[in-house]
Each structure stands twice: as C-alpha cells, then as structure tokens.
Design an enzyme around this catalytic site. Structure first.
Site, mmCIF file in Angstrom:
data_model
loop_
_atom_site.group_PDB
_atom_site.id
_atom_site.type_symbol
_atom_site.label_atom_id
_atom_site.label_comp_id
_atom_site.label_asym_id
_atom_site.label_seq_id
_atom_site.Cartn_x
_atom_site.Cartn_y
_atom_site.Cartn_z
ATOM 1 N N GLU A 249 -9.276 0.053 0.375
ATOM 2 C CA GLU A 249 -9.009 -1.296 0.872
ATOM 3 C C GLU A 249 -8.943 -1.274 2.396
ATOM 4 O OE1 GLU A 249 -5.632 -3.336 -0.743
ATOM 5 O OE2 GLU A 249 -5.824 -4.979 0.676
ATOM 6 N N LYS A 381 5.745 2.637 -17.243
ATOM 7 C CA LYS A 381 4.431 2.039 -16.974
ATOM 8 C C LYS A 381 4.275 0.606 -17.492
ATOM 9 C CE LYS A 381 2.567 6.674 -16.997
ATOM 10 N NZ LYS A 381 1.756 7.694 -17.623
ATOM 11 N N ASP A 457 1.382 9.894 -10.733
ATOM 12 C CA ASP A 457 0.753 9.157 -11.829
ATOM 13 C C ASP A 457 0.537 7.718 -11.364
ATOM 14 O OD1 ASP A 457 0.090 7.803 -14.129
ATOM 15 O OD2 ASP A 457 1.443 8.979 -15.400
ATOM 16 N N HIS A 555 -8.989 -9.436 7.743
ATOM 17 C CA HIS A 555 -9.676 -8.992 6.531
ATOM 18 C C HIS A 555 -11.175 -9.240 6.626
ATOM 19 C CE1 HIS A 555 -5.985 -7.961 4.590
ATOM 20 N NE2 HIS A 555 -6.647 -7.561 3.525
#
Ligand code: ADP
Length: 569
Positions: A249, A381, A457, A555
């Site tokens: 990004e 998660k 993770d 951006h």
C-alpha cells in the site's frame, strides 16, 4: 546430474498475444523429448529387437517340442533372448503408455473450445523446447531475467506425470523425494500442466523450502514477494527502533515515518504493557445445566487453582496458568484459560495445557462431553467483545505529547483540528457504525504490515488491531496528548513464521529475535510495544492528513499505479 535448470523464457507479452491457431500448433512437451537419440531411431531399434527375439524364441520352442526337450531347460543364448524380449517389451509399453497418457492430458484442458485456458501455458511448453536448446553452446542462460523458469530432469518429469494422473499424491512429494526444493518444482509443474495455467512470475528459486516443512506451509509451489519498507526512528521509552513494514500500500510507510518523526521531535512516546496472557476456551457439554454449573464453580474456586495450574503448566516450561473464566449457555460450558507463554505467541502452548486439564477433569466429571478444544470464547481470529474487554495476548497503552510546533511543522495541521476530528471520526463515527474495537483511523494497516514483516500470524490482525485512539489538547490547549490503547496484540518471536530467514532478519532489526534467555517473554513483549508505538505514529499521521485535507491528494500521488491506469484507460 543437476536436476534443476533455470532458463530464460520469452517475455510473457509475446506469448500472451498468441492466437488460438498458434496455440493448436505449439508442441506439448513430452517425456520422450528428452531421449538421447532421435525418436524414430530408438523406436526402430526396440521394435526390431522385440520382434527378432520373439521370432527366435518361438523357433527354439518349436524345436524343443519336436525333440521332446523340456521347455524350462534354456541355453545361454535363449536366456539372453528372453532378457532382451522383456527389456524391449518394457520399453515399448512404457513409451507408448506415457505418450498415450500425455496426449490425453495435453488435449483435455486445452481443447479449442476451452476459452478459459491461459495463453501463457504456451510459455511453459516453449521453455521445455528450450531445454533441448541448452545443448547449443551459444545458448545464454540469463537467471536474472524475471521470467526465467525451471526445468526438470527426466525422472522428475516422470513424477510430474504420476502426480497429474493422481497415482502419486501431491502432498507426499517431500517424503517421496527427500528434497523439498525438488518436491516444490515437481508439484509446480504438475499444477501448471493440470490447470493449463502458467505460474511464470511466481518465484520458485531462492527460498528455503526445508525451513517451512511441517510448520509453516504445506504443498508449496513458490513464494510471494513483498517489499519491506522502514519507518523510524520510533522513539519509545527512550529507545530508538527502526520499524520494518511489509506492504504494497503506497503512502503507508511514508505516513508511519512522518508520525515517527513527529513523536521523535516531541521527545518520544511512553509505552506500558498492561497484561500478557494468551487464551484458549474449550466447549464442554453436560446432561444438565446443573452439572455444567458444578464444573464452573469448581474451576473458579480459588482452592482448586493450584492443582489446575500444576496440571496445565506441564505443557511447557514457559506456560504459566493465570486464570480461568467460565461462561454458560444452557448445559454447555465455555472455559476460558489464560496463560503466559514466554516469547511464543502461544496458541500451541495454551492448547496443550488446556488438553491436560480436560484429561484431568474427566476423573471427577466423567459425564463431561468435550465438544471441542476451541469453543470460540477464546476468541481467535474473529472480532469479539471478550478480547476487547478482557484482553488477549498483550494489552498495551502508548502515549505521547506532541508539541504545537511539531503539529504545525511536521503534521501540517492544528491541535484543535486533530482533537475535533478524533472525536467525530474515531469515537462518534465508530459508535455510529457500531464498531467493535475499531475506534481508530487505521491501526490494522500498521499492525498487518509489521505482522507480515516479522512472521506473525496475519489472521490475528483481526483482534490485534482492536484500538481506541484518544486525542486531547493539553498545556493550556497548546499541545496534543495522543494515545492508543490496544487490548489484544497477539505476537511472538519464536515459533511459526518467526524463524524464517526474512522474518527473523526483521525481528533482529528490532532487537527482538527469537527466545530471550535472560528474561523469557521480553522479546515478544518488546515487539508488542513496538507495534503499539508504530500504530501511534500511523494514527497521528493519517489523522493529520485527513484534518489538513491532504489524504486524497497524497494517495493519488503515491498509491496509484500509473502503469495500471495507462493500460486500462
Ligand atoms: P505457539 O505456541 O506460539 O504456537 P510454538 O509452539 O510453535 O508456538 O513455539 C513455542 C516453542 O518454542 C515451544 O516448544 C517452546 O518450548 C519453545 N521456546 C523456546 N524458547 C522459548 C521462549 N523464550 N518462550 C516461549 N517458547 C519458547
């Protein structure tokens, strides 16, 4: 013999523009292509051999019947003829068998009416042709060509065929071949052949496949490359850290870097670790709610805690049970165990401890039915209020006072504008949206980039990004007090992806690599504080960009690929 060969291939653009007509004329690589003699010559030799020895043996057989000689009594020449017959039979059977199967495989996924087939499959076929060209001494192998691919030995091509046929399971290649790189190469070629899709662009070479065996990834066919950027120095509790961030990004690293600069110029941030405990919550069922309640009272009774700790802690020298909290739903009981796990993120460790306790409880509660080692009250998660309220992994708060001058010069905005935006966006706006732990601007951006760089993770980004960002004007309204509170940062510096070379190098940069021998757990705790500090920097910078109305402009400049735009408009 070198089983791996790397060859330059044609640029994908040339193959991707091929027409369907071209495709139908492209030869498909066959195992027979690798024979040392021309095909017609080899086949001719074996055909002649097969029929001449067959004729000779039949002749001898007839003579023996006439002379009443027993058939099993054979001379040396007859023995040689039998061996030649068997050998040529095996060759012919193998040759035509393979070609028959290959012709079948080659035609089925690439039929003329199959529009979905990737044209770049031709590149694979052409690479195999190049294998023959390697005999040309003028042939230049350019391994720096990003489109180079790999070629396999005859033996491996044979295994590829077996994998495509299904007679060798893809998952068994590592144990069958005893060489993880070879296994990945064969699996990759079988995948390309079975799907008719090329994997050119996904690198194969340059990765240690032994390192991931049995712990990080099954059935590898290559690896994905990600750039790692550096933000910093991040001044935290008087120490400087250069923070590695793996991301695609645009703007993200630059923005975090600007936040670090603002924090540094204002004297640094203070970070405090509030809690450190990983959780696992099995679900067990009883015949009645009364029995489930009896177990809840037993587990939460302080008198029993020491016994349960001894049983739990047997799982590892680093696991130390901290508490047990229960929740009932009818006759089902959810038992949330929390324990410290040293430098490991701790899921394996806590699960082993929980299993020990469940086995132990079966003695006094034989009617307890263990439904699952994880009953989602953990909660791993998934966004869940239990982590937001109780914490999971490391609970951290990080704060800084950014001076009026720095807000103006580095962040290009004002203290009142930031305070107002924080109130209306991160607090009120998130309340309007019904957020759970999402009272921030983009904590997940920073958390996932640092997680990927350091081998965490990535799925645990969900609860690790729970964060409330607070901003307040202090020192008579001149300066900005900014803080991030993150109750469930789940990180480790041993186990999982942390031991892989690239991720381990990033941990090393932070001074948090591996197990801390003097004080087990302090490397993982340091990593959690760096994550929180980086989030603080990210929040400061993005909020400032929004307050100053710069977000869209920056951006457009850094987060848009002109190449893509040019090719699509
Ligand atoms: P996790 O529990 O996070 O899934 P693993 O079980 O993969 O992690 O890794 C933890 C392993 O590392 C355990 O076998 C443990 O004994 C070992 N280990 C070595 N040093 C440490 C340490 N400082 N802290 C925690 N575990 C450690």
């Amino acid at each position: 013999m070198d089983l791996r060969r790397k060859l330059p291939t044609r640029p994908p653009s040339s193959s991707s523009t091929k027409s369907a007509v071209d495709r139908s004329t492209s030869p498909v690589p066959k195992a027979s292509d690798a024979l040392p003699l021309p095909l017609y010559l080899t086949n001719g030799i074996f055909f002649t051999l097969f029929f001449s020895v067959a004729y000779y043996l039949l002749h001898r057989w007839r003579d023996k019947i006439r002379s009443s000689t027993p058939l099993h009594v054979v001379t040396l020449s007859e023995l040689a003829a039998i061996v030649s017959l068997i050998a040529s039979f095996i060759y012919l059977l193998g040759f035509f068998g393979i070609d028959f199967v290959q012709s079948f495989i080659a035609t089925s996924p690439r039929g003329d009416d199959c529009d979905e087939v990737d044209d770049s499959f031709d590149t694979v076929a052409e690479q195999s042709k190049d294998f023959i060209n390697m005999k040309d001494p003028n042939y230049i192998i350019n391994t720096k060509d990003p489109n180079y691919s790999y070629l396999l030995s005859e033996d491996d091509e044979q295994i590829v065929n077996e994998v495509v046929r299904g007679s060798v399971p893809s998952y068994s290649l590592e144990s069958k071949l005893g060489d993880c790189f070879r296994a990945a190469s064969v699996r990759r070629r079988a995948l390309e052949r079975a799907t008719g899709r090329s994997l050119v662009g996904l690198p194969l070479d340059g990765f240690d496949y032994e390192a991931i065996l049995g712990q990080c990834c099954e059935m590898p066919v290559g690896y994905v490359q990600l750039p790692v950027g550096i933000a910093g120095p991040l001044l935290l509790n008087g120490c400087e850290y250069m923070v590695p961030m793996a991301t695609t990004e645009g703007c993200l690293v630059a923005s975090a870097n600007r936040g670090c600069k603002a924090i540094f110029s204002s004297g640094g941030a203070t970070v405090i670790l509030l809690k450190d405990g990983m959780t696992r919550a099995p679900v067990v069922r009883f015949a009645t709610s009364e029995r489930a309640s009896q177990l809840k009272f037993f587990l939460e009774d302080a008198v029993n805690f020491d016994t349960l700790s001894v049983v739990f802690n047997k799982s590892s020298r680093f696991a130390r049970l901290q508490n047990i909290r229960c929740s009932i739903a009818g006759k089902n009981l959810y038992i949330r165990f929390t324990c410290s796990t040293g430098d490991a993120m701790g899921m394996n460790m806590v699960s082993k401890g929980v299993q020990n306790v469940l086995d132990f409880l079966q003695n006094d509660f034989p009617d307890m039915d263990v439904i699952g080692i994880s009953g989602n009250f953990c909660s791993d998660k998934k966004p869940a209020a239990v982590n937001w309220i109780e914490g999971r992994g490391k609970s951290v708060v990080c704060e800084a006072v950014v001076t009026e001058d720095v807000v103006k010069k580095v962040l290009k905005t004002t203290v009142p504008a930031l305070v107002e935006l924080n109130m209306l966006k991160n607090l009120t706006g998130s309340a309007v949206a019904g957020a759970l732990g999402g009272f921030n601007a983009h904590a997940a951006n920073i958390v996932s980039a640092v997680f990927i760089a350091t081998g965490q993770d990535p799925a645990q980004n969900i609860e690790s990004s729970h964060c409330i960002t607070m901003m307040e004007a202090v020192n008579n309204g001149k300066d900005l007090h900014v803080s991030v509170t993150m109750p469930s940062i789940e990180v480790g510096t041993v186990g999982g992806g942390t031991q892989l070379a690239s991720q381990s190098a990033c941990l090393n940069l932070l001074g948090a690599k591996g197990s801390n021998r003097e004080s087990p757990g302090s490397n993982a705790r340091l990593l959690a504080t760096v994550v929180a500090g980086s989030v603080l920097a990210g929040e400061l910078s993005l909020m400032s960009a929004i307050a100053a109305g710069q977000l869209v402009k920056s951006h457009m400049k850094y987060n848009r690929s002109n190449r893509d735009i040019a090719s699509t408009v």
